[in-house]
Design a protein around this motif. Sequence first.
Motif, short mmCIF file in Angstrom:
data_model
loop_
_atom_site.label_atom_id
_atom_site.label_comp_id
_atom_site.label_asym_id
_atom_site.label_seq_id
_atom_site.Cartn_x
_atom_site.Cartn_y
_atom_site.Cartn_z
N THR A 32 0.84 -1.20 0.00
CA THR A 32 0.00 0.00 0.00
C THR A 32 0.88 1.25 0.00
OG1 THR A 32 -0.10 -0.03 2.41
CG2 THR A 32 -1.85 -1.17 1.21
N SER A 33 0.29 2.37 -0.36
CA SER A 33 1.04 3.63 -0.40
C SER A 33 1.58 3.96 0.98
CB SER A 33 0.14 4.76 -0.89
OG SER A 33 -0.31 4.50 -2.21
N GLY A 34 2.82 4.43 1.03
CA GLY A 34 3.43 4.79 2.30
C GLY A 34 4.94 4.76 2.24
N ILE A 35 5.53 4.86 3.45
CA ILE A 35 6.98 4.89 3.59
C ILE A 35 7.47 3.54 4.09
CG2 ILE A 35 8.93 6.00 4.75
CD1 ILE A 35 7.22 8.51 4.99
N TYR A 36 8.54 3.02 3.47
CA TYR A 36 9.11 1.73 3.84
C TYR A 36 10.62 1.85 3.91
CZ TYR A 36 4.52 -0.07 2.44
OH TYR A 36 3.19 -0.31 2.33
N VAL A 37 11.24 0.81 4.41
CA VAL A 37 12.70 0.67 4.36
C VAL A 37 13.02 -0.63 3.64
CG1 VAL A 37 14.78 0.25 5.70
CG2 VAL A 37 13.20 2.03 6.41
N VAL A 38 13.88 -0.56 2.63
CA VAL A 38 14.30 -1.75 1.90
C VAL A 38 15.73 -2.08 2.32
CG1 VAL A 38 14.99 -0.37 -0.12
CG2 VAL A 38 14.61 -2.83 -0.36
N LYS A 39 15.94 -3.34 2.68
CA LYS A 39 17.25 -3.82 3.12
C LYS A 39 17.80 -4.75 2.05
CE LYS A 39 19.41 -6.47 6.90
NZ LYS A 39 19.14 -7.17 8.17
N ILE A 40 18.98 -4.40 1.54
CA ILE A 40 19.61 -5.18 0.47
C ILE A 40 20.86 -5.85 1.01
CG2 ILE A 40 20.57 -5.09 -1.86
CD1 ILE A 40 18.78 -2.04 -0.83
N THR A 41 20.96 -7.16 0.83
CA THR A 41 22.14 -7.91 1.28
C THR A 41 22.76 -8.61 0.07
OG1 THR A 41 21.15 -8.28 3.45
CG2 THR A 41 23.00 -9.71 2.83
N GLU A 42 24.06 -8.36 -0.13
CA GLU A 42 24.79 -8.94 -1.25
C GLU A 42 26.18 -9.35 -0.77
OE1 GLU A 42 25.27 -7.10 -5.49
OE2 GLU A 42 27.07 -6.58 -4.36
N SER A 43 26.50 -10.62 -0.90
CA SER A 43 27.84 -11.14 -0.54
C SER A 43 28.25 -10.73 0.87
CB SER A 43 28.87 -10.66 -1.56
OG SER A 43 28.54 -11.09 -2.87
N GLY A 44 27.32 -10.82 1.80
CA GLY A 44 27.62 -10.51 3.19
C GLY A 44 27.61 -9.03 3.52
N LYS A 45 27.33 -8.17 2.55
CA LYS A 45 27.27 -6.73 2.77
C LYS A 45 25.81 -6.29 2.73
CE LYS A 45 31.63 -6.38 0.25
NZ LYS A 45 32.27 -5.88 -0.99
N THR A 46 25.47 -5.36 3.60
CA THR A 46 24.09 -4.94 3.71
C THR A 46 23.99 -3.42 3.66
OG1 THR A 46 23.46 -6.86 5.03
CG2 THR A 46 22.03 -4.94 5.18
N GLU A 47 22.98 -2.94 2.94
CA GLU A 47 22.66 -1.52 2.93
C GLU A 47 21.15 -1.36 3.02
OE1 GLU A 47 26.29 0.59 0.49
OE2 GLU A 47 24.43 1.56 1.06
N THR A 48 20.71 -0.24 3.55
CA THR A 48 19.28 0.05 3.64
C THR A 48 18.98 1.35 2.90
OG1 THR A 48 19.56 1.23 5.74
CG2 THR A 48 19.00 -1.10 5.85
N ARG A 49 17.77 1.45 2.39
CA ARG A 49 17.32 2.65 1.70
C ARG A 49 15.87 2.94 2.12
NH1 ARG A 49 21.94 2.87 0.57
NH2 ARG A 49 22.96 3.23 -1.45
N LYS A 50 15.57 4.21 2.26
CA LYS A 50 14.19 4.63 2.46
C LYS A 50 13.45 4.49 1.13
CE LYS A 50 11.48 8.67 3.91
NZ LYS A 50 11.59 10.08 4.39
N LEU A 51 12.21 3.97 1.19
CA LEU A 51 11.44 3.71 -0.01
C LEU A 51 10.05 4.28 0.15
CD1 LEU A 51 11.05 2.18 -2.75
CD2 LEU A 51 10.33 0.20 -1.39
N VAL A 52 9.58 5.00 -0.89
CA VAL A 52 8.24 5.57 -0.88
C VAL A 52 7.42 4.88 -1.98
CG1 VAL A 52 6.84 7.63 -1.16
CG2 VAL A 52 9.07 7.78 -0.03
N ILE A 53 6.28 4.33 -1.59
CA ILE A 53 5.34 3.72 -2.54
C ILE A 53 4.16 4.68 -2.73
CG2 ILE A 53 3.87 1.74 -3.06
CD1 ILE A 53 6.76 0.96 -2.97
N GLU A 54 3.91 5.05 -3.97
CA GLU A 54 2.78 5.95 -4.25
C GLU A 54 1.54 5.16 -4.67
OE1 GLU A 54 4.23 8.68 -7.17
OE2 GLU A 54 5.01 10.05 -5.64
#
Length: 590
Positions: free
Chosen positions: A568-590
Amino acid sequence: MKKIYSLLLTIVTSISFGQTIYSENFGTPTGSTSVANYIIGTAPATFQNAAPIVYTGTTTATSVRISSPSSTYTGASANGNVFLSQTTNLGHFFQIDGINTSAYAATNLQLSFGYNTSSLTAVQLTVEQSTNGGTTWTPITFTPSATSWSLVTVTGGQIPSSSTLSLRFTQPSTVAVPNTSQFRIDDVKVYNSNPACTLVLGTPTTSCNTITSGIDTYTTTIPYTGGGSGTYTTTPSSGTVAGDNPGTVAAGNIIINGVNEGTALTVNIVNGVCTYSSNVIAPDCKPVNALPYNEPFPYAVGTSLGAGQSWSNVNSGDTIVSVSGSLSYPGITSSGNSVSFSGAGIDCHTPFTATTVADNVVYAAFLMNVTDYTNVTTDGNQDTFAVLTDGVASNFKGKLYIKKNLTQYQLGLTSATTCTNYDTTLRNVGDVVLVILAYDFAANSFKAWFNPDLANFNASTTPTLTDTPAAAITTIGGFLLRQGSATTTPTITVDELRISTIIADLLSVNQNSAIAGLKVYPNPVSSGTLFIKSASNDQKSIAIYDILGKQVMNTVLVNDSVNVSTLTSGIYVVKITESGKTETRKLVIE
């Protein structure tokens, strides 16, 4: 597995037939505590009753203590008690306001309390009642039956029917002979003594039926005695009634199933003559956060931190809330929002997977910014604002302190009850500070680093401060943000809390831990498809969380895209893990 909570029971009655109206056993203090400080304590180290009940006491003479616990009389709670010494500070008092007895006939009202006196021949405590807020007081006569602990029962119509009943226990105005006398009170109870009503409700427990990142339900069990005859109707404010029937079973358990976590429960039990009401404090059926734990505070602005599934509110007062934007610090990738708190109020506790000596060291890192210090007017005022616990919110292990120094402040570290261990660096309002707090199980040492060089930070980096606990700590399993008091805790913003036993998990810094060439687009997403790419073609695991911290998607990336059309529309956080490394990004769904 069910998580069991033992809760304090406040029994409130709605009509005048044989029930407990007010009951207080003074909790379980960790040491001698003034009444003012005990009021704002954390259960069980606080009073059982909150508003509209109000407690006051003379600061210099009256305290709640764990020493000489109540005993010998039936129903002695054997934990905290109020201490009044007759050797100093004569005439000081302990007072309870806000008891409502207006629905009861004065002829049936009784008062009982556990009483400890050193001498039966000396002048005793003065016990009084007031119905006008303490403007006028009427003495209550009583006669203690023994030295040490005994149960005092006051009858004979001395307790009035009033919506504003106050009770006051006052030291004598003259020194006793011998002058070693002391007084203690415990288990204060006001009740209706109508003999037609025999049901006695015990202390309830609650059990979470499940513990997930969603809204779970709990079951309440209320033990009772004094049943076995009559017809009883049990009506809860929520849930379904089960268990024993007080009309046919003399002693048993009334059970209420299916109440939502966080929903307080009132249970009314009526037999046509008597009404009993039990108010149950709702548990939080929240999961323990797995390590490594990353908290970017991705919550909607104005949201109470304790309302989500990762944190629980502790005690009472104003809440710790989410505020707009992230704190920035070189080498750290921020996302989501942040949280802010100030002065006195609710503490927030987040449990994580218990760490022990087998883990060697546990680290907690976060960004902080003191945004306003004007509420702390006295130079040198200090207080705890962040804590490592053993997983129980009230069990403080390692504490970070903040102390006002003119227009600036200092940060300190201790495992003791007070702090003298402060960094000499003076910091300014508006400075963003990276704090890394650690406990080394092998060395029995807390360590704190303030603004370390992240490019070269490792386990051997010399800490800014260290502290050695008096006894080795066996478990670290929680982190708490604390609002101490209006005169000691400034306004603080906290962001990017990360907890782990491995430094590489702790910080997203330029130490080959970031995912090279990571791109997350479009953002906002309106087409239902999110694209994620990096410089490598390695497999990527994707987890998406909503603003309450609940995981709403967990998948493996296919063809550089993720189908987010179900969100649904709103604010989320997406967590990406690749080869033992992790980063997060703020995500907006319209």
